[in-house]
Each structure stands twice: as structure tokens, then as C-alpha cells.
Design a protein around this motif. Structure first.
Motif, PDB file in Angstrom:
ATOM      1  N   VAL A 261      25.680  -0.425  40.435  1.00 15.56           N
ATOM      2  CA  VAL A 261      27.003  -1.051  40.374  1.00 15.56           C
ATOM      3  C   VAL A 261      27.580  -1.196  41.782  1.00 15.56           C
ATOM      4  CG1 VAL A 261      29.352  -0.844  39.477  1.00 15.56           C
ATOM      5  CG2 VAL A 261      27.417  -0.174  38.045  1.00 15.56           C
ATOM      6  N   GLN A 262      27.421  -0.162  42.587  1.00 13.83           N
ATOM      7  CA  GLN A 262      27.919  -0.227  43.962  1.00 13.83           C
ATOM      8  C   GLN A 262      27.223  -1.326  44.756  1.00 13.83           C
ATOM      9  OE1 GLN A 262      27.339   3.788  45.440  1.00 13.83           O
ATOM     10  NE2 GLN A 262      28.419   4.615  43.665  1.00 13.83           N
ATOM     11  N   ARG A 263      25.920  -1.451  44.569  1.00 12.18           N
ATOM     12  CA  ARG A 263      25.177  -2.479  45.290  1.00 12.18           C
ATOM     13  C   ARG A 263      25.560  -3.879  44.815  1.00 12.18           C
ATOM     14  NH1 ARG A 263      19.146   0.380  45.507  1.00 12.18           N
ATOM     15  NH2 ARG A 263      19.594   1.734  47.310  1.00 12.18           N
ATOM     16  N   ALA A 264      25.812  -4.019  43.530  1.00 10.08           N
ATOM     17  CA  ALA A 264      26.252  -5.312  43.017  1.00 10.08           C
ATOM     18  C   ALA A 264      27.615  -5.678  43.594  1.00 10.08           C
ATOM     19  CB  ALA A 264      26.316  -5.277  41.482  1.00 10.08           C
ATOM     20  N   ALA A 265      28.503  -4.682  43.700  1.00  9.05           N
ATOM     21  CA  ALA A 265      29.820  -4.932  44.292  1.00  9.05           C
ATOM     22  C   ALA A 265      29.689  -5.283  45.771  1.00  9.05           C
ATOM     23  CB  ALA A 265      30.712  -3.701  44.114  1.00  9.05           C
ATOM     24  N   PHE A 266      28.778  -4.598  46.473  1.00  9.19           N
ATOM     25  CA  PHE A 266      28.560  -4.903  47.883  1.00  9.19           C
ATOM     26  C   PHE A 266      27.980  -6.309  48.057  1.00  9.19           C
ATOM     27  CE2 PHE A 266      25.802  -4.752  51.705  1.00  9.19           C
ATOM     28  CZ  PHE A 266      26.795  -4.599  52.655  1.00  9.19           C
ATOM     29  N   ALA A 267      27.123  -6.720  47.130  1.00 12.58           N
ATOM     30  CA  ALA A 267      26.561  -8.074  47.184  1.00 12.58           C
ATOM     31  C   ALA A 267      27.666  -9.120  47.091  1.00 12.58           C
ATOM     32  CB  ALA A 267      25.547  -8.264  46.056  1.00 12.58           C
ATOM     33  N   CYS A 268      28.716  -8.825  46.325  1.00 10.60           N
ATOM     34  CA  CYS A 268      29.865  -9.733  46.239  1.00 10.60           C
ATOM     35  C   CYS A 268      30.551  -9.848  47.603  1.00 10.60           C
ATOM     36  CB  CYS A 268      30.860  -9.237  45.199  1.00 10.60           C
ATOM     37  SG  CYS A 268      30.276  -9.341  43.501  1.00 10.60           S
ATOM     38  N   VAL A 269      30.656  -8.730  48.309  1.00  9.80           N
ATOM     39  CA  VAL A 269      31.259  -8.752  49.644  1.00  9.80           C
ATOM     40  C   VAL A 269      30.423  -9.628  50.574  1.00  9.80           C
ATOM     41  CG1 VAL A 269      31.888  -7.359  51.655  1.00  9.80           C
ATOM     42  CG2 VAL A 269      32.292  -6.466  49.354  1.00  9.80           C
ATOM     43  N   VAL A 270      29.105  -9.430  50.541  1.00  9.85           N
ATOM     44  CA  VAL A 270      28.209 -10.200  51.408  1.00  9.85           C
ATOM     45  C   VAL A 270      28.314 -11.694  51.099  1.00  9.85           C
ATOM     46  CG1 VAL A 270      25.791 -10.630  52.004  1.00  9.85           C
ATOM     47  CG2 VAL A 270      26.611  -8.273  51.740  1.00  9.85           C
TER      48      VAL A 270
ATOM     49  N   THR B 162      38.928  -9.959  49.855  1.00 10.63           N
ATOM     50  CA  THR B 162      39.788  -8.787  49.661  1.00 10.63           C
ATOM     51  C   THR B 162      39.465  -8.083  48.348  1.00 10.63           C
ATOM     52  OG1 THR B 162      41.571  -9.883  50.891  1.00 10.63           O
ATOM     53  CG2 THR B 162      42.175  -8.000  49.519  1.00 10.63           C
ATOM     54  N   VAL B 163      39.406  -8.847  47.275  1.00  9.24           N
ATOM     55  CA  VAL B 163      39.122  -8.259  45.961  1.00  9.24           C
ATOM     56  C   VAL B 163      37.715  -7.679  45.932  1.00  9.24           C
ATOM     57  CG1 VAL B 163      38.998  -8.703  43.481  1.00  9.24           C
ATOM     58  CG2 VAL B 163      40.730  -9.858  44.861  1.00  9.24           C
ATOM     59  N   ALA B 164      36.770  -8.364  46.580  1.00 18.77           N
ATOM     60  CA  ALA B 164      35.393  -7.864  46.613  1.00 18.77           C
ATOM     61  C   ALA B 164      35.314  -6.516  47.326  1.00 18.77           C
ATOM     62  CB  ALA B 164      34.489  -8.887  47.300  1.00 18.77           C
ATOM     63  N   VAL B 165      36.029  -6.378  48.434  1.00 15.34           N
ATOM     64  CA  VAL B 165      36.028  -5.113  49.175  1.00 15.34           C
ATOM     65  C   VAL B 165      36.663  -4.003  48.338  1.00 15.34           C
ATOM     66  CG1 VAL B 165      36.969  -3.910  51.190  1.00 15.34           C
ATOM     67  CG2 VAL B 165      35.991  -6.193  51.451  1.00 15.34           C
ATOM     68  N   VAL B 166      37.760  -4.322  47.656  1.00 15.21           N
ATOM     69  CA  VAL B 166      38.415  -3.318  46.808  1.00 15.21           C
ATOM     70  C   VAL B 166      37.478  -2.880  45.685  1.00 15.21           C
ATOM     71  CG1 VAL B 166      40.329  -2.893  45.221  1.00 15.21           C
ATOM     72  CG2 VAL B 166      40.737  -4.140  47.353  1.00 15.21           C
ATOM     73  N   MET B 167      36.766  -3.844  45.065  1.00 19.43           N
ATOM     74  CA  MET B 167      35.827  -3.486  43.998  1.00 19.43           C
ATOM     75  C   MET B 167      34.701  -2.617  44.549  1.00 19.43           C
ATOM     76  SD  MET B 167      33.693  -5.932  41.384  1.00 19.43           S
ATOM     77  CE  MET B 167      32.736  -5.200  40.046  1.00 19.43           C
ATOM     78  N   TRP B 168      34.211  -2.958  45.733  1.00 16.34           N
ATOM     79  CA  TRP B 168      33.156  -2.163  46.364  1.00 16.34           C
ATOM     80  C   TRP B 168      33.618  -0.720  46.568  1.00 16.34           C
ATOM     81  CZ3 TRP B 168      32.066  -2.368  52.259  1.00 16.34           C
ATOM     82  CH2 TRP B 168      30.933  -1.597  52.558  1.00 16.34           C
ATOM     83  N   ARG B 169      34.838  -0.568  47.043  1.00 18.64           N
ATOM     84  CA  ARG B 169      35.392   0.770  47.252  1.00 18.64           C
ATOM     85  C   ARG B 169      35.582   1.501  45.924  1.00 18.64           C
ATOM     86  NH1 ARG B 169      36.638   5.016  50.899  1.00 18.64           N
ATOM     87  NH2 ARG B 169      38.260   6.246  49.891  1.00 18.64           N
ATOM     88  N   ARG B 170      36.138   0.797  44.948  1.00 13.15           N
ATOM     89  CA  ARG B 170      36.421   1.424  43.656  1.00 13.15           C
ATOM     90  C   ARG B 170      35.140   1.826  42.929  1.00 13.15           C
ATOM     91  NH1 ARG B 170      38.729   3.654  41.571  1.00 13.15           N
ATOM     92  NH2 ARG B 170      39.741   2.822  39.711  1.00 13.15           N
ATOM     93  N   ALA B 171      34.035   1.119  43.196  1.00 16.93           N
ATOM     94  CA  ALA B 171      32.775   1.434  42.538  1.00 16.93           C
ATOM     95  C   ALA B 171      32.203   2.769  42.991  1.00 16.93           C
ATOM     96  CB  ALA B 171      31.758   0.318  42.794  1.00 16.93           C
ATOM     97  N   SER B 172      32.711   3.304  44.097  1.00 11.54           N
ATOM     98  CA  SER B 172      32.176   4.560  44.630  1.00 11.54           C
ATOM     99  C   SER B 172      33.156   5.716  44.522  1.00 11.54           C
ATOM    100  CB  SER B 172      31.765   4.363  46.100  1.00 11.54           C
ATOM    101  OG  SER B 172      32.888   4.027  46.888  1.00 11.54           O
ATOM    102  N   GLU B 173      34.236   5.529  43.775  1.00 13.06           N
ATOM    103  CA  GLU B 173      35.219   6.602  43.625  1.00 13.06           C
ATOM    104  C   GLU B 173      35.641   6.714  42.169  1.00 13.06           C
ATOM    105  OE1 GLU B 173      38.442   5.482  46.177  1.00 13.06           O
ATOM    106  OE2 GLU B 173      39.066   3.824  44.906  1.00 13.06           O
ATOM    107  N   GLY B 174      36.382   7.780  41.864  1.00 22.30           N
ATOM    108  CA  GLY B 174      36.791   8.035  40.493  1.00 22.30           C
ATOM    109  C   GLY B 174      38.007   7.232  40.069  1.00 22.30           C
ATOM    110  N   ASP B 175      38.546   7.579  38.897  1.00 18.86           N
ATOM    111  CA  ASP B 175      39.679   6.853  38.323  1.00 18.86           C
ATOM    112  C   ASP B 175      40.936   7.698  38.231  1.00 18.86           C
ATOM    113  OD1 ASP B 175      38.599   4.253  37.819  1.00 18.86           O
ATOM    114  OD2 ASP B 175      37.399   5.113  36.214  1.00 18.86           O
TER     115      ASP B 175
END
Length: 330
Positions: free
Chosen positions: A22-31, A150-163
Motif C-alpha cells: 500500500v505504501q509503495r502504491a501511494a508512493f507511485a502516485c507521488v512519482v 499534495t494529496v498524493a504526498v499526504v496519502m503516502w504519509r498516511r499509509a505509513s502511520e496509524g489512525d
């Protein structure tokens, strides 16, 4: 009455992606968001903005560019096709986030926000062509791409932290300084689009493209002044974080941001004194994305939302138990 089937639920029933996936998929969105910005800049810098003179087709009679349109038509059409690649990457991120257990609605919402931003920016891109590269629409096209980033970076960050509820890692005034840095950088980017809109690279050499009626030297000076403001805020934030003994990761992020800013400033200076050569302008656009990513990462590092938890099936019963994910997933 038959139960309505949700395709994403069907995928979730058959596939359980890892937290790292999931984190890698979110990072791919950033790229991909960065690639879209850079390739969009390449369209303008190669004078291919009207390589396809209409939209959504390339010409009134052809979906794709014709041989008579030459390389400019190929460049413009290729950039349009990259939008579908971006959609596929965002779709993968949405699907992976939805399939991951336990379900995290905040993560899937960020994925869908990217999808709608891609769709809306595609329409803005079409309007850009239909209006003959109106500089104000071109600027909004770039800013919409920045919103996607912006949203992609936030999703990337959120994918590696809790809720958990966000918990500040620094005092409130320091957090507010972080907000000021974000706002100042956003204003810097906006003014950068005005510099572009009043500058020499209109996007098409065959047509008299309208430009923003401002003195490019004066607006560039304003842009430089804002760079100095942002640099000052970064230095101030670094000293403050040291004074309050903030986490080491936050310090490191500020140092990285300073380095990116200095490199971007150097590129901008060389670009200006050499009358904005195309390659340096394109590199400067890439630098704009990297600066914005670094600023967002610093700002998001000022708070904590707890450990990311992994879903592990219980030995008996049908419920999942939660435990902290491996450190490599952070």
C-alpha cells in the motif's frame, strides 16, 4: 432482493495486500504526479501546447496525431496518454487501500480525491487547448497538478502511520510556524506560475499566444523575494526545532528541505541570467515539485498519529487482531 456487489469489496475478499505494498502504491502516485508536471512542462517548452489543436480528440477528424502534425503532435498526444497511466496508478492505490484490512476509510478517501483531481485537471487541460493556451488557464492547470501532488504526498504519509488522533510533537507556536512555511511556499509556487505566464515560453511558436500583461522582471523579483522569505522560515524552523528538542526525523527533514531549496534557487538564478533555456526551465519545474514535497513532509512530521497496525487473523474465531506493523513498514 439480491445483494449489490461492490467490485472493490470483491477484490478485498480475495486479496490482502501488505502494508508495504500500500505504501509503495501511494508512493507511485507521488512519482506519477511529478512526472505529469514535468511532461506537461515539456509540452510547453517544446512549443507543443497546440500540437493537438483540439480536445478531446487530437484533430476534428482524428483521435490520434496525423503525420502532418509532426513531433509536436506526438509530444502533446503522449502527454495526454500519460493521464491514463496516472489513472491506472491511482486506481491501484485505491484498490490496495480498500483491500487492506483493517479498512481505512481515510486512506481510500485520499485515493478517490486524487482520482477526481486527475479527472478535473484533464478537463482543465482540454480547456487550455480550446482557449489557445490562455496563460491563466495554463497556470490553473499547473496548480491543479500541484494539488494532486499534495494529496498524493499526504496519502503516502498516511499509509505509513496509524489512525489515532493527531498528536503534536512540538509546541503549538512551532506548529503554527510550520503552517506559515506551507502558506509561504504555496504563494511562491503561485507567483512562479505568474512568472511563467508573463515569460517567453508561451507553448506554441506558430500562434500569437496571449501572455499575462506584467513586467516579467518585476514579477521575477517578487518571486525571488518570496524565495528569501521561505529560506528564512526554514532556517528559523531549524533553530526552533533544535531549541525545543524536536524528534531527529523532523530535524533531518528541515535540513533536506534547505538543501533542495538551495539547489532550486541556484537553478533558478542560472536560468534567469541565461534567458531561460528550455532544459533549465524544465529542471526548475521538477525542483518546484521536490520543494513542495519536502515542505509537506516537514509539516506532516510535526505531528504523530501512532503506530501503523497490521491485520493478523486470530487463531480461532472470525475477527482480526491488531498489532504494530514491522518497523520496515514505517
Amino acid at each position: 432482493m439480491p445483494k449489490t456487489l461492490n467490485p472493490l469489496q470483491l477484490v478485498a475478499d480475495r486479496w490482502q495486500p501488505s502494508a508495504r505494498f500500500v505504501q509503495r502504491a501511494a508512493f507511485a502516485c507521488v512519482v506519477m504526479a511529478v512526472i505529469i508536471v514535468v511532461t506537461g512542462g515539456a509540452v510547453r517548452l517544446t512549443q507543443s501546447g497546440l500540437g493537438c489543436p483540439t480536445w478531446p480528440t487530437c484533430t476534428e477528424d482524428s483521435l490520434t496525431p496525423t503525420p502532418e502534425m509532426g513531433i509536436n503532435g506526438v509530444i502533446e498526444f503522449t502527454n495526454r496518454m500519460l493521464t491514463y497511466v496516472l489513472c491506472a496508478v491511482v486506481g491501484l492505490a485505491i484498490t490496495a487501500a480498500r483491500a487492506r484490512a483493517p479498512r481505512r476509510r481515510s486512506l481510500t478517501r485520499l485515493g478517490w480525491a486524487q482520482f477526481w483531481l486527475v479527472a478535473s485537471n484533464g478537463i482543465i487541460g482540454g480547456i487550455t487547448v480550446l482557449t489557445g493556451l490562455n496563460p491563466y488557464i495554463v497556470a490553473s492547470h499547473f496548480l491543479a497538478a500541484t494539488a494532486l501532488l499534495t494529496v498524493a504526498v499526504v496519502m503516502w504519509r498516511r499509509a505509513s502511520e496509524g489512525d489515532e488522533e493527531p498528536r503534536d510533537l512540538v509546541a503549538r507556536p512551532v506548529r503554527q510556524l510550520g503552517w506559515v512555511l506551507v502558506v509561504a511556499t504555496a504563494l511562491l509556487i503561485v507567483i512562479g506560475t505568474v512568472v511563467t505566464g508573463s515569460g517567453k515560453h508561451a507553448g506554441d511558436a506558430k500562434k500569437d499566444v496571449h501572455r499575462i500583461p506584467l513586467d516579467v522582471r518585476e514579477i521575477t523579483q517578487l518571486h525571488v523575494d518570496l524565495v528569501c522569505v521561505v529560506l528564512g522560515l526554514v532556517v528559523a524552523l531549524w533553530f526552533v526545532l533544535r531549541a525545543v528538542k524536536a524528534p531527529a526525523g523532523t530535524h533531518r527533514g528541515v535540513v533536506e528541505l534547505f538543501g533542495v531549496l538551495m539547489l532550486q534557487g541556484t537553478i533558478g538564478f542560472v536560468q534567469y541570467v541565461n534567458d531561460s533555456p528550455e532544459l533549465l526551465v524544465g529542471t526548475h519545474m521538477l525542483g518546484s515539485c521536490l520543494v513542495w514535497i519536502a515542505v509537506l513532509r516537514v509539516f506532516l512530521s510535526l505531528r504523530d498519529r501512532g503506530e501503523l497496525h497490521a491485520s493478523v487473523p486470530a487463531p480461532s474465531g472470525g475477527h482480526d487482531t491488531l498489532q504494530p506493523a514491522a518497523a520496515s513498514s514505517r
